[in-house]
Design a protein around this motif. Structure first.
Motif, mmCIF file in Angstrom:
data_model
loop_
_atom_site.group_PDB
_atom_site.id
_atom_site.type_symbol
_atom_site.label_atom_id
_atom_site.label_comp_id
_atom_site.label_asym_id
_atom_site.label_seq_id
_atom_site.Cartn_x
_atom_site.Cartn_y
_atom_site.Cartn_z
ATOM 1 N N LYS A 184 -13.439 3.035 -1.668
ATOM 2 C CA LYS A 184 -14.455 3.527 -2.604
ATOM 3 C C LYS A 184 -14.541 5.048 -2.580
ATOM 4 C CE LYS A 184 -17.501 -0.307 -1.747
ATOM 5 N NZ LYS A 184 -18.852 -0.707 -1.401
ATOM 6 N N GLN A 185 -14.132 5.656 -1.466
ATOM 7 C CA GLN A 185 -14.209 7.112 -1.331
ATOM 8 C C GLN A 185 -13.101 7.826 -2.103
ATOM 9 O OE1 GLN A 185 -14.212 7.757 2.894
ATOM 10 N NE2 GLN A 185 -16.244 6.878 3.168
ATOM 11 N N LEU A 186 -12.053 7.098 -2.464
ATOM 12 C CA LEU A 186 -10.994 7.713 -3.253
ATOM 13 C C LEU A 186 -11.526 8.016 -4.644
ATOM 14 C CD1 LEU A 186 -7.919 5.468 -2.372
ATOM 15 C CD2 LEU A 186 -8.541 7.673 -1.389
ATOM 16 N N GLN A 187 -11.083 9.137 -5.181
ATOM 17 C CA GLN A 187 -11.523 9.511 -6.515
ATOM 18 C C GLN A 187 -11.154 8.424 -7.525
ATOM 19 O OE1 GLN A 187 -9.882 13.256 -7.771
ATOM 20 N NE2 GLN A 187 -11.928 14.021 -8.156
ATOM 21 N N SER A 188 -9.974 7.893 -7.361
ATOM 22 C CA SER A 188 -9.520 6.782 -8.188
ATOM 23 C C SER A 188 -8.287 6.193 -7.526
ATOM 24 C CB SER A 188 -9.168 7.248 -9.606
ATOM 25 O OG SER A 188 -8.038 8.097 -9.555
ATOM 26 N N TYR A 189 -7.960 4.985 -7.872
ATOM 27 C CA TYR A 189 -6.700 4.384 -7.460
ATOM 28 C C TYR A 189 -6.338 3.325 -8.486
ATOM 29 C CZ TYR A 189 -9.501 0.551 -5.455
ATOM 30 O OH TYR A 189 -10.371 -0.497 -5.282
ATOM 31 N N ALA A 201 0.841 -1.194 0.000
ATOM 32 C CA ALA A 201 0.000 0.000 0.000
ATOM 33 C C ALA A 201 0.879 1.247 0.000
ATOM 34 C CB ALA A 201 -0.901 0.006 1.231
ATOM 35 N N PHE A 202 0.482 2.242 -0.763
ATOM 36 C CA PHE A 202 1.196 3.505 -0.845
ATOM 37 C C PHE A 202 0.245 4.654 -0.544
ATOM 38 C CE2 PHE A 202 3.538 0.534 -3.438
ATOM 39 C CZ PHE A 202 4.837 0.755 -3.023
ATOM 40 N N GLY A 203 0.808 5.779 -0.106
ATOM 41 C CA GLY A 203 0.023 6.977 0.154
ATOM 42 C C GLY A 203 -1.092 6.727 1.155
ATOM 43 N N VAL A 204 -2.257 7.260 0.869
ATOM 44 C CA VAL A 204 -3.405 7.150 1.769
ATOM 45 C C VAL A 204 -3.880 5.702 1.915
ATOM 46 C CG1 VAL A 204 -5.203 7.594 0.047
ATOM 47 C CG2 VAL A 204 -5.576 8.269 2.419
ATOM 48 N N ALA A 205 -3.530 4.839 0.961
ATOM 49 C CA ALA A 205 -3.916 3.424 1.071
ATOM 50 C C ALA A 205 -3.293 2.788 2.309
ATOM 51 C CB ALA A 205 -3.515 2.655 -0.188
ATOM 52 N N LYS A 206 -2.079 3.219 2.690
ATOM 53 C CA LYS A 206 -1.455 2.704 3.917
ATOM 54 C C LYS A 206 -2.318 3.040 5.124
ATOM 55 C CE LYS A 206 2.736 4.453 3.662
ATOM 56 N NZ LYS A 206 4.178 4.708 3.859
ATOM 57 N N GLU A 207 -2.866 4.230 5.145
ATOM 58 C CA GLU A 207 -3.739 4.653 6.243
ATOM 59 C C GLU A 207 -5.032 3.834 6.246
ATOM 60 O OE1 GLU A 207 -6.287 8.616 7.067
ATOM 61 O OE2 GLU A 207 -4.160 8.954 6.662
ATOM 62 N N ILE A 208 -5.596 3.607 5.085
ATOM 63 C CA ILE A 208 -6.835 2.845 4.971
ATOM 64 C C ILE A 208 -6.627 1.403 5.428
ATOM 65 C CG2 ILE A 208 -8.512 1.896 3.325
ATOM 66 C CD1 ILE A 208 -8.208 4.561 1.752
ATOM 67 N N PHE A 209 -5.502 0.810 5.044
ATOM 68 C CA PHE A 209 -5.211 -0.578 5.403
ATOM 69 C C PHE A 209 -4.647 -0.727 6.811
ATOM 70 C CE2 PHE A 209 -4.290 -1.542 0.656
ATOM 71 C CZ PHE A 209 -5.637 -1.608 0.388
ATOM 72 N N GLY A 210 -4.200 0.385 7.395
ATOM 73 C CA GLY A 210 -3.615 0.318 8.725
ATOM 74 C C GLY A 210 -2.166 -0.137 8.720
ATOM 75 N N VAL A 236 -2.307 10.732 -6.882
ATOM 76 C CA VAL A 236 -1.172 11.529 -6.434
ATOM 77 C C VAL A 236 -1.496 12.995 -6.653
ATOM 78 C CG1 VAL A 236 1.276 11.992 -6.800
ATOM 79 C CG2 VAL A 236 0.402 9.663 -7.051
ATOM 80 N N SER A 237 -1.252 13.797 -5.637
ATOM 81 C CA SER A 237 -1.449 15.240 -5.799
ATOM 82 C C SER A 237 -0.146 15.932 -5.458
ATOM 83 C CB SER A 237 -2.564 15.729 -4.874
ATOM 84 O OG SER A 237 -2.198 15.536 -3.527
#
Length: 80
Positions: free
Chosen positions: A45-50, A7-16, A77-78
């Motif tokens: 699902k809340q992410l705009q895209s991944y 997991a990268f970026g915010v996905a790490k936070e989502i997955f813990g 990525v922003s």
């Protein structure tokens, strides 16, 4: 089959954490993986895209996943 997902970026936070393990049926596709991930981790699902990468290449929904593939979840990525 049991797969390891990076997991990268915010996905790490989502997955813990930076990695998760997930059980998928043999002959699973990227589409199947996305469905399972969004069921287990609804915040995805809340992410705009991944994007999902398999073995360091962006994957298409119909691509098959194999036991020892390297899977990565790459959120939008922003920056500037």
């Amino acid at each position: 089959m049991n797969i390891n997902i990076l997991a990268f970026g915010v996905a790490k936070e989502i997955f813990g954490g930076p990695t998760i393990q997930l059980e998928l049926a043999n002959e699973a596709t990227v589409y199947n993986l996305k469905y399972v991930l969004e069921t287990e981790y609804p915040r995805l699902k809340q992410l705009q895209s991944y994007m999902i990468a398999v073995n360091n290449e962006y994957a298409l929904p119909e691509d098959h996943i194999h036991q020892h593939d390297e899977i990565a979840i790459i959120p939008p990525v922003s920056g500037g």
